[in-house]
Design an enzyme around this catalytic site. Structure first.
Site, short mmCIF file in Angstrom:
data_model
loop_
_atom_site.label_atom_id
_atom_site.label_comp_id
_atom_site.label_asym_id
_atom_site.label_seq_id
_atom_site.Cartn_x
_atom_site.Cartn_y
_atom_site.Cartn_z
CG HIS A 337 20.70 11.93 11.27
ND1 HIS A 337 21.62 12.93 11.04
CD2 HIS A 337 21.41 10.84 11.66
CE1 HIS A 337 22.85 12.46 11.27
NE2 HIS A 337 22.76 11.21 11.65
CG ASP A 347 27.00 10.54 11.11
OD1 ASP A 347 27.56 10.74 12.21
OD2 ASP A 347 25.75 10.55 10.96
CD GLU A 386 21.71 11.51 15.02
OE1 GLU A 386 22.54 12.31 14.51
OE2 GLU A 386 22.05 10.54 15.72
CD GLU A 387 25.41 14.00 13.81
OE1 GLU A 387 25.66 13.70 15.00
OE2 GLU A 387 25.85 13.34 12.84
CG ASP A 415 22.97 7.89 11.96
OD1 ASP A 415 22.80 8.30 13.12
OD2 ASP A 415 23.56 8.55 11.08
CG HIS A 506 30.51 13.51 14.33
ND1 HIS A 506 30.03 13.53 15.62
CD2 HIS A 506 29.55 12.89 13.60
CE1 HIS A 506 28.83 12.94 15.66
NE2 HIS A 506 28.52 12.54 14.44
ZN LIG Z 1 24.27 10.03 12.33
ZN LIG Z 2 26.62 11.69 13.85
#
Ligand SMILES: [Zn+2]
Ligand SMILES: [Zn+2]
Ligand SMILES: [Ca+2]
Ligand SMILES: [Ca+2]
Ligand SMILES: [Zn+2]
Ligand SMILES: [Zn+2]
Lengths: 706, 706
Positions: A337, A347, A386-387, A415, A506
Site C-alpha cells: 500500500h 509503514d 489500506e490504512e 507492507d 503510525h
Molecule cells: Zn501498512
Molecule cells: Zn499501517
C-alpha cells in the site's frame, strides 16, 4: 536449467541488480510529504509512483485506477481537561520537532492532528475510567472486581494486544461515552529500551494513529459491502455504517505524555479504585512519574471533541504488468500500500521503496537481457486506502474477482518492509519450502555490517521456533492487503517484513530519518527484503511447475487438526458428549488424511512434468492449475459464521489478537464462551470436511469435473 | 482439417452412428416403472443408467453421487365435495387406464395420487372461488370488479401462462385457505385438437403434477440455501421453509373432469358472480358442458386434504466422463434429469434415452477409432430431483463451484427431447452461430417419413421469427438443470428440445406408448435431437478455438439495450426525469459499445490461433479462456435484487412467464409496479455497466490482471 523454460536463471541472478543505496534515495524522496488516503497528496503520491515505475523500464504497462470509498476525513481533535477549579486545560496534541528528524519539522503543515480513522464525530465531556488494554476481561474486572461503572464515562485504554477497533467496541458495549487510546511506555516506549531519536522505541509525545473500523464485520469500503465501489454502485448511507461497521462513540489517540495528567488525576481522585489486577499496571510506575494505575472514576472531567467529515473519496491504485511470455494468463502479484498516516517512513514506504527497487533491478535485468520475459505475468500493485480499511485492494479484488480467481497463482504482500531486524513471514502453508529455500541463499552485508554477512534465515527466529518444529509457515492473518486475496478469493498469499524493536508505528516519527538513522542505516535490511521478495516472485513466475508445495499444506492440515481435537477435548462436556460432532470430526479426519494421501502421487506427476522430456505445455498447465484450485476449493460460499464476507474455511484474520490469525475459524467460533454450541460446531466441521475433501479430489483427479 | 487437432472430424461423422431404433428400445425399458425422486425406484433407475452408460464403452469413468435434500414425500390427496344436502362426494383422482397405453395399466401401483411437490400438508374445507390463471391481475379483478372475496376460500385456478408456484403464492397472498389447479381443455386439451390416445392433447382425466416451490426465492435444496447439501451441512428447518420457499396453504392438481362439478357448482350458486373478464373463460363453454366460468363463491364447500411428509431424501446423480486428450482440464457438459413424476415417457426420459444414444454412438465410434479422444473432456450428467426443484444439479453445482467455474466451457441441457415437432433452443447468445451451422446439416428421414428428409433448421420456426431477425438465440430461462450453471456460476449454457402440440405434461400418460404411438412413431425426432446435441457437444469439445461467438453476444447486448431504453422511455416520468439514471444508462451504452468494439480484434486473434502455423497450445488456451471469462465476468457477487442467489446480471429465469427468461433482470426489477424506483434502477444499471465493461476488458486484454 531444467526448472524453468528459460536459459537464464533470473531468480538467482536477480539479486545482483539490487542497489541498496537507491532504496535510500527513493525512500527519502517518497517520504518528503505526508501522503494520507483521501487527500490530494495521496493522488500526487500515486502519480509519482506511476512515473517512477514507468521510468524503471521493467513494466509493459502501468495504469492507475480509482474507487470512491467512504472515509471520515479528519478536521480536528480537541481534548481538554476540566480541572476541579473549573479551568479548562487544553492538551497539546502535537508530537513535536526532533532536530535529527527532518520531516518532523513539517508538523504544522499536516492536514490534521492525530486522529482515528472512522471515529464517530462528536463532543463528550465526562469523568474518566482506565480500562487497561480494553479486553472484555478488563471490562469485566472493572465491573465486578473494582466495582467501577463505565457508563457515560470516557474510557482511557492503552494500545496493544488487541486491535484498536475492538477496544473501542468493547468500551461502547460497556456503555462508555467516549474513548482515549494512549501508548504506554511499557508496551512500546522507554521500558522497552532507548526511545527515538536515540533508539527505536516510542518517545513520550508520539501518537499512534489508526482505523477503528470493525474490520471483521465490514471489509473494504463500508459503503459497498456487496460489491466493488464502482461508479453508481448501491451505497449504504453513513447513518447505517455507524454502529455497525464503526463505533458510535467518539475516540482519539494520544501520547503517554498527554495521558499522564489523566492517569495522575485517576490516581489522586478520592473515589478512584485501585487496579483490579496487576495486568492493568503499565510502565509509568517509577518515581519519575509515580503512576499507580488506579482505574477511577476521576474527579476531573475530560472533554473530547472529534471533528471529521464522512465523504466518498477517491482511492488511487497503481498497477503495473510484465506480460508473461509463455503463460500470460497466469500471474504472480506483489502488492504494497502507498498511503500512510503521516510520512510513512516505515509503514508503508519502506515497502514502497523496496518494491520500486525490485522494479529498478528488473529494469536493469531486462535491459541486459532484452529477449527475456517471465514465463508467467508479473503484476505489481500500489494500493491506496489500506490504512483506513484495506480500501484500494479490497475494492479491486471485489471488482476483478472472476479474473483474479481464474488467473492469479500467488499474491505476495509487502507492507512495511523494515520495522525491526527479525525476518517475519506469514502465509499459506503452500509457500513453506520455497521460502526456506530462498532465505537460505540470500546473504547480505559482510562481517561488521548491520546484517553481518548473514543469511536471511539467520535473521529468522521463527524458523527454529516454529517453522522447523511444525513444518509450515505461521498462518496469514489480517491487517494488510492480502485479506481480499487469501480470505475472500482463495488465492494463496504470503506477507513478509522485518519486525522487532520498533515504537514509532503510525506516528510523526515513522519517517525517513528514523529508517536511515536508527532502523537501517546501511539499508541492508531493505536490500535483504528486496532480494527475498524479488526472488520469491520470480521463482513462482518462472518455474515450469509452480513451486508451491502441497506437502506442507497436508502437514499443516494434519497438525492443526490435532490441535483442534485437543481444544475440543478440553472445551467441555457438551462437546465431548456430542455424537454429531464426533461423527463430523471423524469425517474431517478422513478428509485431511485423503488430502495427505493425494500428495505423493501428485508430487510424482509434477516431477514428471518438470523434466523436459515429458514437457507438454497443457499437461504442465493442468497440473499447475490443480495447485491453484486446491486452495480455491477451500472456500465456502456461505462464508464464516458472523462474518459471511470471509470465505476461506481454513484460516481467517483474528482481530482478538491484533492482526493474528485463526485456523478453522468457523469451527472455533462455536467452541468458546457465549457461543459454545456443539451442534453448530459440528455443522462447521462438516463444511470444512467437505472443502478439504474437494481439495483432495482436485489433487487426485477423482473430481469428475476433471 | 484445420479446425481441430484431430485427423478425424468426429462431429460430422458422429451422426452416422446414431440408431433411432435403439432409442425406441431404451425408452421403453427406462419407462417401464415410475421413477420419482426420493423413492427407491429413483435409486434403481440411477443405477440402471450407470450400468447402461458403462455398457456403451464410451466413458472412461462413471460415478454416482448423492445429496440428501429436503422434499415433501407424498402420502395421499383427498378431495371431497360437500353438497348442499350435506353429502360428501369424493373425487376419484385416478387418471385411468387407456388400452393402448401400456403403463397406464399400472396406475394402482403408483406411490401416490397426483400431487404438488412441496405442497403444504393440511386439511381445509371451504367454499370455492375461481381465479382464472391466478395472475395478480386476476385476483385484482376478482376483488375490485367481481367484488368477490378470496379470504378463507379454496381457490380453483387453471394451469398455464405462469409458473404454478406463483399461482399458489398469489392465492395465499389474497388470503385463500387452499388451492386446486386444474388443466382446462382450452389450454392443453380438446380445444387444441385431438386428445390422447387419438392425438397429442390432454384427455379429460389427465392431471398435471409439479412443484409449487417458489423457485426464484429458493434454489435447489430449500434446506441448504447457503451451500451444498453435504453430510452434516447446516439445515434450515422445515418450519422456516414453509411460507418462505413453499406455500403455507395446501394445494393439489386435478383434471378438468374433476374440476367440472366444481365449475358447475360455481355456475349454479346464487351468490356467484359472473367472470369479470373474458380472459377468465376457458374451453368448457359449449353445450356438452355449458360452463360459464362464474367466479363464485360457490354454495357447496370443497374439502381438500393433502397428506405428505417432509424428509431429507437422497438424490442420486450419475456422472460419466471421457477425458480430453489435449485439454482434459476443460470440459463440455451434457445434462439431463432422470427423475420423473410418473413414467416420464417424454419428460425426461425421451432426453435420457437420447443421451444414452449419444453415448452408444460415441462408444461405437471409439471402438472403430480407438486412438481418438476428444480434445477437451466430455462430462455427461444424469440429475436427480429436477422435478422437485433442480435438486441434484443445483447441489452439485454449489459443491463444485470453484472447479466448474475454472473448467467448464459450456453446459448443454437436454430435458425433454421430444414433446412436439418444433425445434426449440434457448441459450447464451454465444451459441448462436454454432447452432445455426449444425441445424443446417442435420437432415433426418426421407420424403414421406415424419421428419420428411428435412433439416432441423426446416423444423425451427423460431429461426425465421426470431433468430434471423435478431441475430441471436432466444435467451435461457429457468425450469431445468441449466439454472445453476448459467444463472449462478456464469457458465455459457444452452437448452434444446422439440416442442409443440403436447398435452400430457407431468401426467400418467406421459409414457412410452404416448411417445411411440402419437408423438414420434419413427423416433426420427429423437434421432434428430441426438444428432444435433451430439454434434454440438463434439464441436465444442474438438475445435481448437472454442466455437462460441462473441459477435452474437455483442449484437445481443446492443439490441437488448435498445429495447431496455425504449422500455424505460415508456416507464414513466420518474424515470425520464432521473439524471442519475440517464448518466448510468449512458455508461451502460458505452460499456456495450466497448464490448462490441472489442470483438473484431479478438476475432482476428482467434483466426490466427486457428490456423496451425500459429498454433501454440498456451496461446490458444489463453484465447479460449477469455471466451469463458467473458461470460463469467457477467456475474455480480451481490446477486439480483430480491433473489441474491442468482448472480448473472444479464439474464435470469422469469417465473411470471412460466419458465421464460428476463434480460437485465436487476434493472427491470425496479421499472414496474410497486417497485418502480429510478434511483435503485440506476444502481442496477451501474452494476450491469460495470460487468459488461469487465467482460469487454477480458476480450481486449486491457484488464491488467492479464
Ligand atoms: Zn501498512
Ligand atoms: Zn499501517
Ligand atoms: Ca465493497
Ligand atoms: Ca443448497
Ligand atoms: Zn423435465
Ligand atoms: Zn418436468
Amino acid at each position: 536449467q531444467h526448472r524453468t523454460d528459460s536459459s537464464i536463471d533470473v531468480s538467482s541472478l536477480f539479486g545482483k541488480f539490487i542497489r541498496s543505496e537507491e532504496i535510500d534515495v527513493d525512500l527519502k524522496s517518497m517520504t518528503s510529504r505526508e501522503h494520507m488516503a483521501g487527500t490530494n497528496n495521496s493522488k500526487r503520491h500515486a502519480e509519482y509512483i506511476r512515473e517512477l515505475w514507468e521510468s524503471t523500464g521493467a513494466l509493459d504497462s502501468v495504469v492507475m485506477e480509482s474507487f470512491d470509498c467512504g472515509i471520515t476525513r479528519p478536521i480536528n481533535t480537541i481534548i481538554e481537561l476540566r480541572l476541579e477549579n473549573g479551568t479548562l486545560v487544553k492538551l497539546d496534541l502535537a508530537e513535536g520537532t526532533i532536530d535529527s528528524d527532518a520531516t518532523s519539522q513539517l508538523e504544522d503543515e499536516l492536514s490534521a492532528p492525530a486522529f482515528h480513522g472512522y471515529a464517530a464525530a462528536g463532543k463528550v465531556e465526562a469523568q474518566v475510567v482506565y480500562a487497561n488494554y480494553g479486553f472484555e476481561e478488563d471490562f469485566r474486572l472493572l465491573k465486578e472486581k473494582a466495582k467501577v461503572s463505565v457508563k457515560g464515562k470516557i474510557v482511557l485504554m492503552r494500545y496493544g494486544k488487541l486491535f484498536r477497533g475492538l477496544k473501542v467496541q468493547n468500551a461502547e458495549r460497556a456503555g462508555a461515552a467516549g474513548v482515549l487510546l494512549y501508548s504506554d511506555p511499557a508496551d512500546d516506549g522507554f521500558v522497552r529500551g532507548d526511545v527515538y531519536p536515540k533508539g527505536p522505541w516510542r518517545p513520550d509525545s508520539s501518537v499512534q494513529r489508526g482505523s477503528v473500523l470493525y474490520a471483521s464485520q465490514c471489509a473494504g469500503d463500508p459503503s459497498t459491502p456487496d460489491g466493488p465501489s464502482v461508479h453508481g454502485a448501491p451505497r449504504v448511507p453513513y447513518s447505517e455504517i455507524v454502529g455497525k461497521c464503526t463505533p458510535s462513540i467518539p475516540s482519539a489517540p494520544i501520547s503517554w505524555k498527554n495521558a499522564l495528567p489523566i492517569l495522575r488525576a485517576l490516581d489522586s481522585a478520592e473515589a478512584s479504585k485501585p487496579a483490579p489486577s496487576k495486568s492493568f499496571v503499565g510502565g509509568l510506575t517509577d518515581s519519575s512519574y509515580g503512576v499507580t494505575y488506579r482505574v477511577g472514576p476521576s474527579q476531573i472531567r475530560v472533554s473530547l471533541e472529534v471533528q471529521n467529515e464522512y465523504v466518498l473519496a477517491p482511492m488511487y491504485n497503481v498497477l503495473g504488468t510484465v506480460h508473461g511470455r509463455i503463460e500470460p494468463d497466469r500471474a504472480v502479484w506483489l502488492g504494497n500500500h502507498h498511503d500512510a498516516w503521516v510520512f510513512g517512513g516505515g509503514d508503508p514506504t519502506s515497502g514502497t521503496a523496496t518494491v520500486l527497487q525490485i522494479l529498478r533491478a528488473l529494469g536493469r535485468f531486462r535491459e541486459l537481457h532484452p529477449s527475456w520475459r517471465p514465463r508467467r505475468s508479473l503484476v505489481f500493485a500500489a494500493w491506496d486506502g489500506e490504512e483506513y480499511n484495506l480500501l484500494g485492494s479490497t475494492e479491486h479484488g471485489e471488482m476483478h474477482a472472476s479474473t483474479i480467481s481464474a488467473s492469479v497463482v500467488a499474491y505476495l504482500n509487502l507492507d512495511t518492509a523494515v520495522a525491526g531486524h527479525e525476518f517475519s513471514v506469514q502465509g499459506s502453508p503452500i509457500f513453506t519450502e520455497l521460502v526456506k529455500e530462498i532465505v537460505k541463499d540470500v546473504k547480505v552485508g559482510s562481517s561488521g555490517s548491520t546484517f553481518g554477512g548473514n543469511t536471511v534465515q539467520d535473521k529468522w527466529p521463527s524458523y527454529e521456533k516454529f517453522v522447523k518444529l511444525r513444518g509450515y509457515l505461521p498462518s496469514l492473518g489480517g491487517g494488510s492487503d492480502q485479506v481480499v486475496f487469501q480470505h475472500r478469493l482463495g488465492v494463496s498469499s504470503i506477507s513478509l517484513g522485518f519486525e522487532g524493536s520498533h515504537g514509532v508505528y503510525h506516528s510523526l516519527y515513522d519517517s525517513y530519518s528514523y529508517q536511515a538513522n536508527v532502523m537501517d542505516p546501511t539499508f541492508e535490511y531493505h536490500e535483504a527484503m528486496a532480494k527475498v521478495v524479488g526472488m520469491l516472485m520470480l521463482r513462482i513466475a518462472e518455474d515450469r511447475v509452480v513451486p508451491l508445495g502441497i506437502k506442507s499444506y497436508a502437514h499443516f492440515l494434519s497438525k492443526e487438526l490435532q490441535e483442534l481435537e485437543m481444544e475440543i477435548a478440553a472445551a467441555g462436556s457438551i462437546f465431548l458428549e456430542s455424537s454429531v460432532l464426533k461423527a463430523e470430526m471423524k469425517r474431517l479426519g478422513a478428509s485431511v488424511k485423503n488430502f495427505g494421501d493425494a500428495e505423493p502421487a501428485f508430487h510424482d506427476l509434477t516431477l514428471s512434468a518438470g523434466s523436459s522430456s515429458v514437457e507438454s505445455p497443457l499437461f504442465v498447465r493442468e497440473l499447475n492449475d490443480r495447485i491453484l484450485l486446491a486452495e480455491r476449493e477451500l472456500l465456502v460460499a456461505r462464508g464464516l459464521p458472523g462474518r459471511p464476507w470471509f470465505k476461506h474455511a481454513i484460516c481467517a484474520p483474528n482481530f482478538a489478537t491484533d492482526y493474528g490469525t485463526e485456523i478453522f475459524p468457523g469451527i472455533r467460533y462455536f467452541l468458546q464462551g457465549d457461543r459454545s454450541n456443539a451442534t453448530l460446531a459440528a455443522e462447521e466441521v462438516a463444511l470444512v470436511a467437505d472443502v478439504v475433501q474437494r481439495s483432495a479430489d482436485v489433487l487426485n483427479r477423482l473430481d469428475v469435473i476433471q
